[in-house]
Motif scaffolding. Structure first.
Motif, PDB file in Angstrom:
ATOM      1  N   VAL A 189     -14.680  28.635   9.041  1.00 23.52           N
ATOM      2  CA  VAL A 189     -13.807  28.797   7.928  1.00 23.52           C
ATOM      3  C   VAL A 189     -12.601  27.995   7.901  1.00 23.52           C
ATOM      4  N   SER A 190     -12.354  27.383   8.635  1.00 27.16           N
ATOM      5  CA  SER A 190     -11.234  26.672   8.844  1.00 27.16           C
ATOM      6  C   SER A 190     -10.877  25.671   7.690  1.00 27.16           C
ATOM      7  N   LEU A 191      -9.806  25.772   7.010  1.00 27.05           N
ATOM      8  CA  LEU A 191      -9.252  24.939   5.725  1.00 27.05           C
ATOM      9  C   LEU A 191      -8.519  23.927   5.902  1.00 27.05           C
ATOM     10  N   ASP A 192      -8.433  22.792   5.099  1.00 31.01           N
ATOM     11  CA  ASP A 192      -7.449  21.796   4.884  1.00 31.01           C
ATOM     12  C   ASP A 192      -6.240  22.457   4.247  1.00 31.01           C
ATOM     13  N   LYS A 193      -5.000  22.298   4.797  1.00 26.87           N
ATOM     14  CA  LYS A 193      -3.961  22.957   4.080  1.00 26.87           C
ATOM     15  C   LYS A 193      -3.572  22.337   2.962  1.00 26.87           C
ATOM     16  N   GLU A 194      -3.792  21.002   2.692  1.00 27.64           N
ATOM     17  CA  GLU A 194      -3.452  20.462   1.605  1.00 27.64           C
ATOM     18  C   GLU A 194      -4.216  20.728   0.345  1.00 27.64           C
ATOM     19  N   THR A 195      -5.610  20.420   0.684  1.00 28.75           N
ATOM     20  CA  THR A 195      -6.724  20.493  -0.427  1.00 28.75           C
ATOM     21  C   THR A 195      -7.414  21.859  -0.583  1.00 28.75           C
ATOM     22  N   GLY A 196      -7.326  22.783   0.471  1.00 26.81           N
ATOM     23  CA  GLY A 196      -7.985  23.995   0.535  1.00 26.81           C
ATOM     24  C   GLY A 196      -9.672  23.767   0.854  1.00 26.81           C
ATOM     25  N   ALA A 197      -9.951  22.745   0.953  1.00 23.79           N
ATOM     26  CA  ALA A 197     -11.357  22.635   1.263  1.00 23.79           C
ATOM     27  C   ALA A 197     -11.763  22.645   2.652  1.00 23.79           C
ATOM     28  N   PRO A 198     -13.003  23.179   2.969  1.00 24.01           N
ATOM     29  CA  PRO A 198     -13.325  23.589   4.335  1.00 24.01           C
ATOM     30  C   PRO A 198     -13.362  22.261   5.236  1.00 24.01           C
TER      31      PRO A 198
END
Length: 607
Positions: free
Chosen positions: A459-468
């Motif tokens: 469930v790691s997320l991209d900090k900028e977009t919030g996408a997995p």
């Protein structure tokens, strides 16, 4: 005969220059100093003379005067570094925003046209060095409708030169950091609690209802100083929010409705960098000059300036005409905290350890902003800490933040059991590939995006977009478990299936959602009946007639065969056979041995 010094200060609206004359007399040790303002001069001169006192007389020590005389050359030299703004170079130093427009020929800024719901302002592009004196002279026009709105606000503040205060009842002052403002207020405003639960930095300058405003200290029209302070303010729904809240301070003075006459009235702002005294004067239609005085704290080293006005349901043509503005530019930078779309989300202060001077340094800080996470410095941003290379604006430090997205996951399973009528398993249960739902929530606006995967649970997320960031996630609010064919079990027949929309052949496609529970189905098998067959057995009777030597004496007797039957039950699962009883006993008829001449049978009859 005297060691006292008398200083006289007079002010004239037609003057922005300062003259100081010093003379000496052998018969006297007294020194008298006079300061006057004259439009014909901007030079500083030192001369000792005797003058008559027109207003107030202030006594200072002889040593103090000597110190002032020693620095007179430095003061004269610093005059050369002042920035002089007139109508001809106004747009080189000020930026227009909103409804504001400028006429270079007349030097008039139309802050709001005479239309409803207008917001306009003009802001100084660089900060003012508050250790140096400055003077702004001009005229203001408050409109021609005594029942119009809202008035004109002037503000010096610690924020960025590009910051805009909130309109409406705030007159462009509320929302600015540590502002020392002044307003000519033409509309009565009662207290307005904020309607928005966002922090003040996120409220648009035009959204005065969302920001809220404080109650006026007297009935409009009037003039007064206004300060802002960082406060927690209760919104209309009872929550607490941050605001740089504007409140009237000092001694408000009433204007006359006659001042709203569609004409320009003299307006002057004087600041003494030594005493840190800020003086505002306004000339009424009657000719009376109103004066307001306040002291600027020594902590204010460099300040931005903005002049604004707004209209609402009531309106007025509100204008400012510049005559002359002389100030010392401070060497400063701006600092912004924005989201990935560039919207401001917080306000911050720049510190200057060595002062706001060329070759000095600046320091900014990465803030911890609730519901946001820092991701990078913006392209084109200055370094967070650096050197000041020129007077005025040296650029902007821009911190970029993204919402601190939160990830919550939920796994849904599908299990199918294959049992007989007694609940005993007849085949291995089917366990489907689990489906994991991932909900990514934006804490800023409360929005959520749902993903699913039957490949990964990362469930790691991209900090900028919030996408997995892991592969295998699909954006969707539902997912399907595939159709599953029921296994064939020897000796059994499927008699029931409790899965929705399914038959005895298979468990149908099952759609699940983020709020679905685990799926658990049972397919029931009934054992087939045993196979019953009939087994036959034939019994024969043959009688041989032979001589003693074994040769044939007579043809054989062959009786009619006797038939027997029995049932055989074969288990459908194990194949085990169960035998029934044979049919009833039967008899062969008695047979008399044939007569052969000369021979006697050893048995006359077979029974």
């Amino acid at each position: 005969s005297s060691s006292a010094v008398k200083a006289e200060t007079t002010s004239a609206s037609s003057s922005s220059a300062v003259k100081a004359e010093t003379t000496s007399a052998s018969s006297s040790s007294a020194v008298k100093a006079e300061t006057t303002s004259a439009s014909s001069s901007s030079a500083a001169k030192a001369n000792i003379t005797s003058v008559k006192t027109r207003q107030n007389v202030t006594k200072i020590s002889y040593n103090t005067l000597l110190q002032q005389l020693r620095t007179s050359k430095a003061l004269a030299a610093s005059e050369d570094t002042l920035t002089h703004v007139t109508k001809d170079n106004f747009l080189d130093y000020f930026s227009l925003n909103g409804s504001a427009s400028y006429d270079k020929n007349s030097g008039v800024v139309t802050i709001t046209p005479n239309r409803n719901n207008q917001v306009g302002n003009f802001s100084l592009n660089s900060k003012i060095d508050m250790n140096k004196s400055f003077t702004l002279t001009g005229q203001v026009k408050l409109g021609s409708d005594p029942n119009g709105a809202d008035g004109i606000g002037f503000a010096f503040h610690s924020g960025n030169t590009t910051d805009m205060g909130n309109a409406g009842g705030n007159l462009g002052i509320g929302g600015l950091q540590d502002a020392i403002g002044f307003k000519l207020d033409t509309w009565n405003n009662g207290y307005q609690a904020p309607s928005s639960d966002k922090d003040g930095s996120e409220i648009l300058p035009t959204d005065s209802n969302g920001f809220g405003w404080n109650k006026d200290s007297m009935n409009a029209p009037y003039g007064t100083f206004v300060n802002t302070s960082n406060q927690e303010v209760k919104t209309q729904d009872g929550s607490m929010v941050q605001r740089w809240w504007a409140q009237d301070t000092g001694n408000p003075q009433a204007l006359s409705k006659a001042d709203i006459d569609g004409k320009f009235h003299n307006f002057e702002v004087n600041y003494d960098g030594t005493t840190r005294t800020l003086t505002v004067s306004y000339t009424q239609a009657s000719g009376k000059v109103l004066t307001w005085i306040t002291t600027v704290d020594s902590s204010y080293q460099a300040m931005s300036m903005i002049i604004s006005a707004s209209t609402g349901g009531a309106k007025n043509l509100q204008q400012f005409k510049i005559d002359d503005f002389n100030f010392q530019q401070a060497a400063t930078v701006n600092v912004k905290y924005v989201d990935i779309q560039g919207n401001q989300i917080a306000q911050g202060i720049v510190s200057y350890p060595d002062g706001t001077n060329v070759n000095g340094t600046y320091v900014t800080t990465q803030l911890d902003i609730p519901n946001y996470t820092f991701i990078k410095m913006s392209d084109g941003s200055l370094e967070s800490t650096g050197s000041l290379t020129k007077p005025g604006d040296n650029g902007t430090v821009i911190y970029v933040y993204a919402p601190a997205y939160t990830a919550t996951s939920k796994t849904v399973n599908e299990t199918i059991h294959y049992v007989d009528q007694d609940g005993k398993a007849v085949a291995a249960s089917h366990i489907a590939e689990q489906i994991t739902f991932l909900t990514v929530t934006n804490p800023v606006d409360g929005s959520a995006v749902v993903y699913y995967s039957n490949i990964t649970t990362d469930v790691s997320l991209d900090k900028e977009t919030g996408a997995p960031t892991a592969t295998g996630w699909t954006k969707a609010t539902s997912a399907d478990f595939s159709e599953v064919a029921n296994p064939v079990v020897k000796g059994y027949t499927i008699t029931s299936n409790d899965a929705p929309n399914s038959d005895l052949k298979s468990v149908a496609v099952q759609t699940v959602y983020i709020n679905s529970s685990d799926l658990d189905f049972t397919v029931v098998y009934t054992k087939d009946a045993p196979t019953v067959t009939t087994e036959n057995k034939t019994v024969n009777e043959t009688i041989h007639y032979v001589y003693k030597d074994g040769t044939t004496a007579h043809d054989d007797y062959v009786a009619t065969p006797v038939e027997f039957t029995r049932q055989v039950s074969t288990d459908a699962v194990t194949g085990e056979k169960t035998y029934g009883s044979w049919s009833a006993d039967q008899s062969f008829a008695a047979v008399t041995s044939p007569a052969i001449k000369g021979y006697t049978p050893d048995q006359a009859e077979i029974g």
